[in-house]
Write an enzyme that holds these catalytic residues in place. Structure first.
Site, short mmCIF file in Angstrom:
data_model
loop_
_atom_site.label_atom_id
_atom_site.label_comp_id
_atom_site.label_asym_id
_atom_site.label_seq_id
_atom_site.Cartn_x
_atom_site.Cartn_y
_atom_site.Cartn_z
N ASP A 32 0.84 -1.20 0.00
CA ASP A 32 0.00 0.00 0.00
C ASP A 32 0.88 1.25 0.00
O ASP A 32 1.57 1.53 0.97
CB ASP A 32 -0.89 -0.03 1.25
CG ASP A 32 -2.04 0.95 1.16
OD1 ASP A 32 -1.93 1.93 0.42
OD2 ASP A 32 -3.05 0.75 1.85
N ASP A 33 0.85 2.00 -1.09
CA ASP A 33 1.59 3.26 -1.23
C ASP A 33 3.10 3.06 -1.33
O ASP A 33 3.86 3.92 -0.88
CB ASP A 33 1.30 4.20 -0.04
CG ASP A 33 -0.13 4.70 0.01
OD1 ASP A 33 -0.91 4.37 -0.91
OD2 ASP A 33 -0.48 5.41 0.96
N CYS A 72 -6.32 3.94 -3.36
CA CYS A 72 -6.54 2.56 -2.93
C CYS A 72 -7.72 1.81 -3.54
O CYS A 72 -7.56 0.84 -4.27
CB CYS A 72 -6.70 2.53 -1.42
SG CYS A 72 -5.27 3.11 -0.51
N ARG A 76 -7.61 -1.36 -6.23
CA ARG A 76 -7.87 -2.73 -5.78
C ARG A 76 -9.03 -3.37 -6.54
O ARG A 76 -9.00 -4.56 -6.84
CB ARG A 76 -8.13 -2.72 -4.27
CG ARG A 76 -6.89 -2.41 -3.48
CD ARG A 76 -7.13 -1.87 -2.08
NE ARG A 76 -5.89 -1.29 -1.61
CZ ARG A 76 -4.95 -1.98 -0.96
NH1 ARG A 76 -5.14 -3.25 -0.68
NH2 ARG A 76 -3.81 -1.39 -0.61
N LYS A 126 -5.36 -5.81 3.85
CA LYS A 126 -6.30 -4.70 3.67
C LYS A 126 -7.18 -4.95 2.46
O LYS A 126 -6.69 -5.13 1.34
CB LYS A 126 -5.50 -3.40 3.49
CG LYS A 126 -6.34 -2.22 3.06
CD LYS A 126 -5.48 -0.99 2.85
CE LYS A 126 -6.21 0.07 2.06
NZ LYS A 126 -5.44 1.29 1.86
N HIS A 128 -10.54 -3.00 1.52
CA HIS A 128 -10.90 -1.65 1.05
C HIS A 128 -11.78 -1.64 -0.20
O HIS A 128 -11.70 -0.74 -1.03
CB HIS A 128 -9.65 -0.79 0.82
CG HIS A 128 -9.90 0.65 1.19
ND1 HIS A 128 -8.90 1.59 1.20
CD2 HIS A 128 -11.04 1.30 1.58
CE1 HIS A 128 -9.40 2.77 1.57
NE2 HIS A 128 -10.70 2.61 1.81
N SER A 151 -8.27 1.52 5.07
CA SER A 151 -6.92 1.97 5.38
C SER A 151 -6.67 2.04 6.88
O SER A 151 -7.59 2.26 7.68
CB SER A 151 -6.66 3.34 4.75
OG SER A 151 -6.66 3.26 3.34
N HIS A 231 1.38 2.27 4.05
CA HIS A 231 0.44 3.37 4.27
C HIS A 231 0.62 3.89 5.70
O HIS A 231 0.80 3.11 6.63
CB HIS A 231 -0.99 2.84 4.07
CG HIS A 231 -2.05 3.88 3.99
ND1 HIS A 231 -2.44 4.62 5.08
CD2 HIS A 231 -2.82 4.30 2.95
CE1 HIS A 231 -3.41 5.46 4.71
NE2 HIS A 231 -3.66 5.28 3.42
N ASP A 283 -0.23 -0.87 -4.86
CA ASP A 283 -1.54 -0.39 -5.31
C ASP A 283 -1.47 0.99 -5.97
O ASP A 283 -2.38 1.38 -6.70
CB ASP A 283 -2.55 -0.39 -4.17
CG ASP A 283 -2.25 0.64 -3.08
OD1 ASP A 283 -1.11 1.12 -3.00
OD2 ASP A 283 -3.18 0.96 -2.30
N ASN A 284 -0.45 1.76 -5.68
CA ASN A 284 -0.24 3.07 -6.30
C ASN A 284 1.12 3.59 -5.84
O ASN A 284 1.85 2.91 -5.10
CB ASN A 284 -1.36 4.07 -5.98
CG ASN A 284 -1.72 4.17 -4.51
OD1 ASN A 284 -2.81 3.78 -4.10
ND2 ASN A 284 -0.80 4.68 -3.71
N LYS A 304 1.58 9.33 -5.33
CA LYS A 304 0.19 8.98 -5.06
C LYS A 304 -0.74 10.17 -5.31
O LYS A 304 -0.42 11.31 -5.02
CB LYS A 304 0.05 8.53 -3.61
CG LYS A 304 -1.37 8.25 -3.15
CD LYS A 304 -1.40 7.78 -1.70
CE LYS A 304 -2.85 7.54 -1.24
NZ LYS A 304 -2.92 6.93 0.10
#
Length: 458
Positions: A32-33, A72, A76, A126, A128, A151, A231, A283-284, A304
């Site tokens: 994540d991130d 996010c 996803r 996660k 989301h 998150s 994240h 994810d990004n 992001k």
């Protein structure tokens, strides 16, 4: 003679039939991130990731790999379904705890795709994509779920009363501050820990993944491991924490790397490595405004929340000993949307009749051909149409604002020559701008006409 040989021939025929029908396992690790530059094998000089670097040495590094959103939930949703987020109504930013919508259960996820072939499926991490019982992983094709529903900076039940703790202070006093975040840990559909102890969560996700692999070693399986980290707020177990906040992000990535090593060690120990595809990606891009609590996308521009390369081009390593060519790197244009049809092809699964936007990139992963993908639309984090990538060219247009002039300027980049998007070629190529603009509008119009609704609880 033939009668005496018949049993032997039958056994051989059965053996080869079973071999031919052997289905590969899949492990998808989705951080994540995490930024493009946040792995040793992607150029980091400060973060040590020996286990993921080893995956790249034994597998294939994908240097032109993208997500179709810079935040996010839309990202996803695209991974799970092989669709642009707008096609499935999941393009309008992320889902917050006080909202009751998510990925529609009628959509087919990768887990539901593989259930057709008898796969055991699990999600540890996660989600989301909706946090009501109707939308959690166990309603979307996963046999098991253990993780947080949104998150790790979001608070149950309505996202109210969130702590205002400076990130450095949170890291210095993580034994005290983790409890201030009211993020729930869910098993199946029930909250089992509130607030979740985020210091140990990366390790506990891996514990569950390892046990699932061990328990299902004799059948095909899918493990989806979407880590909560990096994240913010950042946490690691006390036994691996560097107390210096300047090293917080580095410490978190290095902890994730160690946990990835546990997964690959398990696969090798059980003799499953040569029948498993492991995909590691993000994810990004990185949340740059958090400085030492965020990563790096260099040499890419921004991070992001943006449609520049730093927001949507992510690190990706694909590992599969004996299947993926070892020690190779590919600049083939691919996206997370392409994983759904690729896994369908590799597993001889039927993706259904619903329109998707991915391409089968199995031959790209195996080093056999160029990518079938030539285009990708860009949407803002709020779902507004922003641009188009076509081959080497990328167009980004200013956004229309109600009762206000358009914000920004027309930008055109040649990504092969300028990966950092530093030189705007729009003034020099007005004909290319118009051609890409026309194509962008055409593609988006088709998606808009055929868009399917997200699920919403009235």
């Amino acid at each position: 003679m033939l009668s005496r040989l018949a049993p032997t021939l039958l056994l051989l025929a059965c053996h080869f039939s079973i071999q031919a029908e052997t289905l590969p396992n899949y492990v998808i690790i989705f951080t994540d991130d995490q930024g493009y530059n946040d792995l040793g094998c992607f150029g980091s000089k400060t973060i040590k990731t020996p286990h993921i670097d080893q995956l790249a040495a034994e597998g294939r590094k994908m240097t032109n790999f993208h997500v179709p959103s810079s935040v996010c939930s839309p990202s996803r949703a695209a991974l799970m379904t092989g669709c642009y987020p707008k096609r499935i109504g999941m393009h309008k930013h992320v889902i917050f705890p006080n909202q009751k919508h998510g990925l529609h259960p009628d959509e087919m996820t990768i887990a539901e795709l593989l259930k057709q072939k008898g796969y055991a499926t699990a999600c540890f991490g996660k989600w989301h994509l909706g946090h009501t019982p109707e939308l959690l992983p166990t309603s979307q094709g996963f046999d098991e779920y253990f993780g947080i529903p949104y998150s790790n900076d979001m608070k149950h039940p309505a996202n109210k009363g969130k702590p205002k703790i400076p990130q450095d202070e949170s890291w210095l006093k993580q034994g005290e501050t983790f409890s201030a975040w009211g993020t729930p840990l869910i098993e199946g559909t029930e909250i089992v820990e509130l607030p979740v102890d985020q210091r140990t969560i990366t390790r506990r996700y891996t514990d569950r993944a390892v046990k699932f692999i061990e328990d299902h070693r004799d059948e095909p399986f899918l493990v989806y491991l979407p880590h909560s980290m990096p994240h913010i707020p950042l946490f690691v177990p006390d036994d691996v924490r560097d107390p210096d906040p300047k090293n917080a992000y580095t410490c978190v990535i290095e902890h994730i790397d160690a946990e990835v090593g546990r997964i690959t060690d398990t696969l090798k120990k059980l003799g499953l490595d040569k029948n498993t595809y492991l995909i590691f990606t993000s994810d990004n891009g990185p949340w740059l405004r958090f400085k030492n609590h965020g990563g790096s996308a260099l040499p890419l521009r921004e991070g992001k929340g943006t449609t520049y390369e730093g927001g949507q081009r992510v690190p990706c390593v694909v590992w599969g000993p004996g299947r993926i060519p070892a020690g190779t790197s590919s600049d083939a244009f691919c996206t997370t949307m392409d994983l759904f049809p690729t896994i369908a092809a590799l597993s001889s699964a039927t993706p259904g009749e619903r329109k998707t936007d991915g391409h089968d990139i199995s031959k790209v992963l195996h080093g056999q051909s160029p990518s079938p993908r030539t285009e990708m639309l860009y949407y803002t984090s709020s779902g507004e149409l922003k641009g188009l990538r076509q081959g080497d060219w990328k167009l980004l247009l200013p956004l229309a604002r109600k009762n206000a002039p358009k914000h920004g300027k027309v930008e055109l980049f040649n990504l092969t020559e300028d990966i950092s998007e530093s030189k705007n070629l729009a003034p020099e190529h007005p004909e290319k701008v118009e051609a890409l603009k026309s194509r962008m509008t055409e593609l988006d119009a088709e998606i808009t006409r055929n868009a399917r609704p997200r699920w919403s609880k009235s």
